[in-house]
Design a protein around this motif. Structure first.
Motif, PDB file in Angstrom:
ATOM      1  N   ALA A 189      33.406  33.101  33.817  1.00  0.00           N
ATOM      2  CA  ALA A 189      33.012  33.698  35.094  1.00  0.00           C
ATOM      3  C   ALA A 189      31.947  32.872  35.811  1.00  0.00           C
ATOM      4  CB  ALA A 189      32.520  35.125  34.878  1.00  0.00           C
ATOM      5  N   ARG A 190      30.975  32.341  35.076  1.00  0.00           N
ATOM      6  CA  ARG A 190      29.894  31.592  35.719  1.00  0.00           C
ATOM      7  C   ARG A 190      30.386  30.310  36.398  1.00  0.00           C
ATOM      8  NH1 ARG A 190      29.345  30.906  30.249  1.00  0.00           N
ATOM      9  NH2 ARG A 190      29.536  28.773  29.433  1.00  0.00           N
ATOM     10  N   ASP A 191      31.596  29.864  36.039  1.00  0.00           N
ATOM     11  CA  ASP A 191      32.137  28.640  36.614  1.00  0.00           C
ATOM     12  C   ASP A 191      32.994  28.896  37.844  1.00  0.00           C
ATOM     13  OD1 ASP A 191      31.012  27.022  34.568  1.00  0.00           O
ATOM     14  OD2 ASP A 191      32.633  27.657  33.219  1.00  0.00           O
ATOM     15  N   PHE A 192      33.291  30.148  38.117  1.00  0.00           N
ATOM     16  CA  PHE A 192      34.087  30.477  39.296  1.00  0.00           C
ATOM     17  C   PHE A 192      33.203  30.456  40.539  1.00  0.00           C
ATOM     18  CE2 PHE A 192      37.383  31.376  36.424  1.00  0.00           C
ATOM     19  CZ  PHE A 192      38.557  31.560  37.133  1.00  0.00           C
ATOM     20  N   ARG A 193      33.824  30.113  41.676  1.00  0.00           N
ATOM     21  CA  ARG A 193      33.088  29.960  42.933  1.00  0.00           C
ATOM     22  C   ARG A 193      33.639  30.843  44.039  1.00  0.00           C
ATOM     23  NH1 ARG A 193      30.123  28.604  39.803  1.00  0.00           N
ATOM     24  NH2 ARG A 193      28.960  26.639  39.559  1.00  0.00           N
ATOM     25  N   ASN A 194      34.304  31.929  43.677  1.00  0.00           N
ATOM     26  CA  ASN A 194      34.817  32.858  44.674  1.00  0.00           C
ATOM     27  C   ASN A 194      33.705  33.691  45.283  1.00  0.00           C
ATOM     28  OD1 ASN A 194      35.278  34.035  41.755  1.00  0.00           O
ATOM     29  ND2 ASN A 194      34.816  35.793  43.089  1.00  0.00           N
ATOM     30  N   VAL A 195      33.922  34.136  46.517  1.00  0.00           N
ATOM     31  CA  VAL A 195      33.003  35.093  47.130  1.00  0.00           C
ATOM     32  C   VAL A 195      33.120  36.413  46.381  1.00  0.00           C
ATOM     33  CG1 VAL A 195      33.027  34.014  49.405  1.00  0.00           C
ATOM     34  CG2 VAL A 195      34.752  35.743  48.854  1.00  0.00           C
TER      35      VAL A 195
ATOM     36  N   PRO B  85      21.740  40.020  48.058  1.00  0.00           N
ATOM     37  CA  PRO B  85      21.231  38.737  47.570  1.00  0.00           C
ATOM     38  C   PRO B  85      22.251  38.035  46.690  1.00  0.00           C
ATOM     39  CG  PRO B  85      20.288  40.544  46.311  1.00  0.00           C
ATOM     40  CD  PRO B  85      21.072  41.170  47.430  1.00  0.00           C
ATOM     41  N   GLY B  86      22.137  36.707  46.601  1.00  0.00           N
ATOM     42  CA  GLY B  86      23.017  35.932  45.747  1.00  0.00           C
ATOM     43  C   GLY B  86      24.308  35.567  46.440  1.00  0.00           C
ATOM     44  N   ALA B  87      25.067  34.653  45.805  1.00  0.00           N
ATOM     45  CA  ALA B  87      26.316  34.197  46.393  1.00  0.00           C
ATOM     46  C   ALA B  87      27.267  33.748  45.301  1.00  0.00           C
ATOM     47  CB  ALA B  87      26.054  33.054  47.366  1.00  0.00           C
ATOM     48  N   GLY B  88      28.510  34.183  45.407  1.00  0.00           N
ATOM     49  CA  GLY B  88      29.523  33.779  44.444  1.00  0.00           C
ATOM     50  C   GLY B  88      29.787  32.287  44.468  1.00  0.00           C
ATOM     51  N   ARG B  89      29.600  31.647  45.616  1.00  0.00           N
ATOM     52  CA  ARG B  89      29.789  30.196  45.704  1.00  0.00           C
ATOM     53  C   ARG B  89      28.797  29.467  44.790  1.00  0.00           C
ATOM     54  NH1 ARG B  89      34.253  31.006  47.710  1.00  0.00           N
ATOM     55  NH2 ARG B  89      34.956  30.255  49.751  1.00  0.00           N
ATOM     56  N   ASP B  90      27.700  30.108  44.448  1.00  0.00           N
ATOM     57  CA  ASP B  90      26.710  29.511  43.546  1.00  0.00           C
ATOM     58  C   ASP B  90      26.904  29.959  42.100  1.00  0.00           C
ATOM     59  OD1 ASP B  90      25.472  28.261  45.738  1.00  0.00           O
ATOM     60  OD2 ASP B  90      24.209  30.020  46.112  1.00  0.00           O
ATOM     61  N   GLY B  91      27.984  30.697  41.840  1.00  0.00           N
ATOM     62  CA  GLY B  91      28.227  31.199  40.493  1.00  0.00           C
ATOM     63  C   GLY B  91      27.521  32.499  40.181  1.00  0.00           C
ATOM     64  N   ASP B  92      26.968  33.151  41.210  1.00  0.00           N
ATOM     65  CA  ASP B  92      26.262  34.428  41.037  1.00  0.00           C
ATOM     66  C   ASP B  92      27.242  35.558  41.355  1.00  0.00           C
ATOM     67  OD1 ASP B  92      24.513  36.495  40.862  1.00  0.00           O
ATOM     68  OD2 ASP B  92      23.307  35.941  42.612  1.00  0.00           O
ATOM     69  N   HIS B  93      27.781  36.194  40.329  1.00  0.00           N
ATOM     70  CA  HIS B  93      28.846  37.163  40.515  1.00  0.00           C
ATOM     71  C   HIS B  93      28.415  38.575  40.133  1.00  0.00           C
ATOM     72  CE1 HIS B  93      31.751  34.045  41.407  1.00  0.00           C
ATOM     73  NE2 HIS B  93      31.319  33.366  40.359  1.00  0.00           N
TER      74      HIS B  93
END
Length: 275
Positions: free
Chosen positions: A117-123, A244-252
């Motif tokens: 999961a931490r490697d995915f970059r989806n919104v 806060p945070g962004a999936g593009r940064d791996g923050d899911h």
């Protein structure tokens, strides 16, 4: 489709292909496209863009697949499944291009099945649970409006492969947006209960808009579409404090990892299998 019955209409359109759902009989959208990366194109940025957009499509397709056997009508089940297949096709093409240009030589399965999961970059909007039907079509409206605007821009990308993928995607996403918009209007113009659920869905998606616009700034276009649709539906377009945070940064969210466990279970249990 000319026929009210979705299966008859599909049979008319694909009478020479009994396996239409798996892409049989369709022309390869990349046939004849030069796969060489043009001079001046940053391959690292190109690969990152393909992976991020592929992740968005893959996770959204997985969520749409969860409506199989659960949609309110059989025709809607088929429609949602086919929208998911469109997105899955986009993900495959984008992952394949990423593997060509990032130096890894990885195939599409490596990106879909063998990353955590931490490697995915989806919104993050795509990974939220399906919720009720109102939430799913509202999310689809937001995502397809944003993705359509992005793909219209990418159709002029200097990389010929990404440009071709985007040009094909524009046609698909135009339908996705139209389908979702029609349902949003239908729910808003329905019963008190359907309107209540639609409003709740709009309020749940609103805080995620800023993350989408940070990934690709199409705010004016997307908000204009949403405003037109909600006005037709007779409901307000709510605002929402950005999260806060962004999936593009791996923050899911906590929802992505369990989704990937289900999505990746067979491939990880049989990593050398082919079918």
């Amino acid at each position: 489709m000319s026929d009210d019955h979705v299966y008859l209409a599909l049979a008319e359109e694909h009478e020479d292909s009994a396996r239409w759902a798996y892409g049989t009989g369709f022309e390869d959208p990349l046939h004849g496209v030069d796969t060489a990366v043009p001079a001046g194109v940053d391959t690292g940025r190109l690969a990152a863009e393909c992976i991020a957009l592929g992740d968005d499509a893959l996770i959204c397709a997985q969520r749409l697949a969860e409506w199989t056997t659960r949609a309110p009508e059989l025709e809607e089940e088929v429609a949602l499944a086919n929208i998911g297949l469109d997105l899955l096709g986009q993900a495959r093409l984008l992952y394949a291009r990423a593997g060509q240009v990032d130096g890894s030589g990885r195939g599409e399965d490596a990106y879909a099945y063998f990353r955590d999961a931490r490697d995915f970059r989806n919104v993050r909007l795509v990974e939220l649970p399906c919720g009720d039907f109102a939430f799913s079509v509202t999310r689809l409206l937001v995502l397809s409006s944003w993705r359509l605007a992005h793909f219209q821009t990418l159709a002029a990308h200097p990389d010929p492969v990404l440009s071709a993928i985007a040009a094909k995607g524009v046609q698909e996403l135009t339908y996705h947006r139209q389908y979702a918009a029609q349902w949003v209007v239908r729910l808003g113009d329905g019963t008190e209960e359907s309107q209540r659920r639609l409003l709740a869905a709009l309020e749940e998606t609103a805080p995620h808009l800023d993350e989408l616009f940070a990934a690709h700034d199409a705010r004016d276009e997307v908000v204009d579409v949403l405003r037109q649709v909600t006005e037709e539906a007779g409901v307000p377009l709510p605002g929402g404090r950005p999260l806060p945070g962004a999936g593009r940064d791996g923050d899911h969210t906590e929802h992505l990892a369990p989704l990937l466990v289900e999505l990746q279970s067979v491939a990880r249990a049989h990593p050398d299998a082919t079918w």
